[in-house]
Design a protein around this motif. Structure first.
Motif, PDB file in Angstrom:
ATOM      1  N   ASN A   1      46.212   4.212  24.480  1.00 36.81           N
ATOM      2  CA  ASN A   1      45.433   4.115  23.256  1.00 36.81           C
ATOM      3  C   ASN A   1      44.581   2.856  23.376  1.00 36.81           C
ATOM      4  O   ASN A   1      45.089   1.738  23.302  1.00 36.81           O
ATOM      5  N   ALA A   2      43.299   3.023  23.594  1.00 38.16           N
ATOM      6  CA  ALA A   2      42.406   1.879  23.807  1.00 38.16           C
ATOM      7  C   ALA A   2      40.989   2.266  23.445  1.00 38.16           C
ATOM      8  O   ALA A   2      40.627   3.447  23.423  1.00 38.16           O
ATOM      9  N   GLY A   3      40.175   1.257  23.164  1.00 35.97           N
ATOM     10  CA  GLY A   3      38.781   1.469  22.823  1.00 35.97           C
ATOM     11  C   GLY A   3      37.921   1.708  24.053  1.00 35.97           C
ATOM     12  O   GLY A   3      38.384   1.611  25.199  1.00 35.97           O
ATOM     13  N   THR A   4      36.644   1.973  23.808  1.00 38.84           N
ATOM     14  CA  THR A   4      35.737   2.254  24.912  1.00 38.84           C
ATOM     15  C   THR A   4      35.453   1.018  25.761  1.00 38.84           C
ATOM     16  O   THR A   4      34.910   1.138  26.867  1.00 38.84           O
ATOM     17  N   SER A   5      35.847  -0.160  25.291  1.00 37.26           N
ATOM     18  CA  SER A   5      35.718  -1.374  26.111  1.00 37.26           C
ATOM     19  C   SER A   5      36.580  -1.294  27.364  1.00 37.26           C
ATOM     20  O   SER A   5      36.429  -2.112  28.280  1.00 37.26           O
TER      21      SER A   5
ATOM     22  N   PHE B   1      37.954   7.980  24.153  1.00 35.31           N
ATOM     23  CA  PHE B   1      37.004   8.900  24.776  1.00 35.31           C
ATOM     24  C   PHE B   1      37.265  10.351  24.398  1.00 35.31           C
ATOM     25  O   PHE B   1      36.360  11.195  24.516  1.00 35.31           O
ATOM     26  N   VAL B   2      38.476  10.653  23.972  1.00 34.38           N
ATOM     27  CA  VAL B   2      38.816  12.042  23.645  1.00 34.38           C
ATOM     28  C   VAL B   2      39.181  12.219  22.175  1.00 34.38           C
ATOM     29  O   VAL B   2      39.456  13.319  21.721  1.00 34.38           O
ATOM     30  N   ARG B   3      39.195  11.088  21.439  1.00 33.93           N
ATOM     31  CA  ARG B   3      39.494  11.092  20.006  1.00 33.93           C
ATOM     32  C   ARG B   3      40.830  11.745  19.685  1.00 33.93           C
ATOM     33  O   ARG B   3      40.983  12.479  18.705  1.00 33.93           O
ATOM     34  N   LEU B   4      41.768  11.451  20.542  1.00 35.85           N
ATOM     35  CA  LEU B   4      43.177  11.789  20.319  1.00 35.85           C
ATOM     36  C   LEU B   4      43.992  10.573  20.689  1.00 35.85           C
ATOM     37  O   LEU B   4      43.628   9.828  21.604  1.00 35.85           O
ATOM     38  N   MET B   5      45.097  10.352  19.979  1.00 34.52           N
ATOM     39  CA  MET B   5      45.922   9.178  20.256  1.00 34.52           C
ATOM     40  C   MET B   5      47.379   9.568  20.436  1.00 34.52           C
ATOM     41  O   MET B   5      47.865  10.519  19.822  1.00 34.52           O
ATOM     42  N   LYS B   6      48.054   8.845  21.303  1.00 36.59           N
ATOM     43  CA  LYS B   6      49.512   8.935  21.337  1.00 36.59           C
ATOM     44  C   LYS B   6      50.029   8.525  19.962  1.00 36.59           C
ATOM     45  O   LYS B   6      49.477   7.617  19.355  1.00 36.59           O
ATOM     46  N   PRO B   7      51.055   9.183  19.430  1.00 35.22           N
ATOM     47  CA  PRO B   7      51.961  10.133  20.094  1.00 35.22           C
ATOM     48  C   PRO B   7      51.620  11.613  19.906  1.00 35.22           C
ATOM     49  O   PRO B   7      52.489  12.460  20.055  1.00 35.22           O
ATOM     50  N   ASP B   8      50.389  11.948  19.578  1.00 34.90           N
ATOM     51  CA  ASP B   8      50.014  13.350  19.439  1.00 34.90           C
ATOM     52  C   ASP B   8      50.276  14.065  20.767  1.00 34.90           C
ATOM     53  O   ASP B   8      49.687  13.704  21.801  1.00 34.90           O
ATOM     54  N   PRO B   9      51.120  15.091  20.790  1.00 30.89           N
ATOM     55  CA  PRO B   9      51.432  15.780  22.053  1.00 30.89           C
ATOM     56  C   PRO B   9      50.205  16.328  22.772  1.00 30.89           C
ATOM     57  O   PRO B   9      50.214  16.502  23.992  1.00 30.89           O
TER      58      PRO B   9
ATOM     59  N   ASP C   1      57.807   5.837  19.605  1.00 29.32           N
ATOM     60  CA  ASP C   1      57.128   7.027  19.091  1.00 29.32           C
ATOM     61  C   ASP C   1      56.290   7.687  20.186  1.00 29.32           C
ATOM     62  O   ASP C   1      56.224   8.918  20.275  1.00 29.32           O
ATOM     63  N   ASN C   2      55.655   6.881  21.017  1.00 26.63           N
ATOM     64  CA  ASN C   2      54.842   7.439  22.103  1.00 26.63           C
ATOM     65  C   ASN C   2      55.697   8.151  23.138  1.00 26.63           C
ATOM     66  O   ASN C   2      55.283   9.161  23.714  1.00 26.63           O
ATOM     67  N   VAL C   3      56.886   7.626  23.384  1.00 24.61           N
ATOM     68  CA  VAL C   3      57.811   8.293  24.303  1.00 24.61           C
ATOM     69  C   VAL C   3      58.270   9.625  23.704  1.00 24.61           C
ATOM     70  O   VAL C   3      58.366  10.637  24.410  1.00 24.61           O
ATOM     71  N   ARG C   4      58.527   9.643  22.414  1.00 20.19           N
ATOM     72  CA  ARG C   4      58.914  10.895  21.748  1.00 20.19           C
ATOM     73  C   ARG C   4      57.783  11.914  21.840  1.00 20.19           C
ATOM     74  O   ARG C   4      58.024  13.118  22.016  1.00 20.19           O
ATOM     75  N   GLY C   5      56.538  11.451  21.705  1.00 18.68           N
ATOM     76  CA  GLY C   5      55.404  12.358  21.829  1.00 18.68           C
ATOM     77  C   GLY C   5      55.340  12.994  23.204  1.00 18.68           C
ATOM     78  O   GLY C   5      55.035  14.178  23.338  1.00 18.68           O
TER      79      GLY C   5
END
Length: 222
Positions: free
Chosen positions: A131-135, A157-165, A190-194
């Protein structure tokens, strides 16, 4: 913690066992796993007293809009306008410099980048999911392990973030990976659960030593 249960909260189960599908790929988070991320430490690099550093951190890294930057919902200019409204004018210059140069003050998480290199040299697939910005494009090559990555995916870049599967599935689809043959490593539970919800194995990161022990317990050879 060490061993195959690393990262498992009480009552949680990992993805299909390695006996069913041998793990061939390791997917790494960036902040907290490969590189340290501390907003207050970055803010201190651009200010001259602790009160100003705390104000800058609160207006930038700790502000809810930072997550929108990672999500690709806003750009750096919008983030700067939001933060500027929360700071005295004398800190506007520091804000601009910090927003565009905080990443130059990052330090590595001990041992993990070297572990990536060893895994890659042993023939395992190594990937980055953050999860990071375009920088990210400005600083990706400063990550020691980046040259050993076989692929990467960044949320903005894909407008999706962890933890969204869906973001784990997107990475797997992009590089032709079987989720059941992937181990995802992150310092956020939470990201690991995703990742597990997406069919991957998971490791909740604490330090490189515990990760190495878990990899060995799972049958890795490197």
């Amino acid at each position: 913690m060490a061993g195959s249960s690393v990262g498992n909260a009480a009552g949680e189960k990992d993805a299909p066992s390695s006996a069913e599908a041998a793990i061939q790929n390791v997917i790494f988070d960036m902040g907290g796993v490969l590189m340290r991320f501390s907003g207050i430490e970055f803010a201190r690099e651009f200010t001259s007293c602790e009160d100003d550093a705390r104000a800058l951190d609160a207006a930038l890294f700790s502000h809810p809009s930072w997550a929108l930057l990672d999500a690709g919902a806003i750009d750096d200019d919008t983030m700067e306008r939001v933060s500027r409204e929360l700071l005295p004018e004398r800190l506007h210059g520091a804000l601009h410099e910090c927003l565009h140069g905080w990443w130059r003050h990052r330090t590595v998480v001990p041992g993990t980048n070297e572990l990536v290199a060893r895994l890659h040299d042993a023939g395992y697939g190594c990937y980055l999911l953050s999860n990071a910005g375009t920088s990210f494009m400005a600083f990706k090559d400063s990550i020691p392990a980046f040259s050993h990555m076989d692929g990467w995916l960044v949320s903005s870049f894909v407008r999706l973030m962890k933890p969204d599967p869906r973001i784990y599935h997107m990475l797997a689809g992009e590089y032709g990976l079987d989720p059941a043959r992937c181990l995802f490593v992150d310092d956020n539970a939470d990201n690991v659960r995703g990742a597990r919800a997406a069919g991957m194995h998971g490791h909740l990161f604490t330090d490189a030593g515990a990760l190495e022990q878990d990899l060995l317990a799972r049958g890795f050879s490197f």
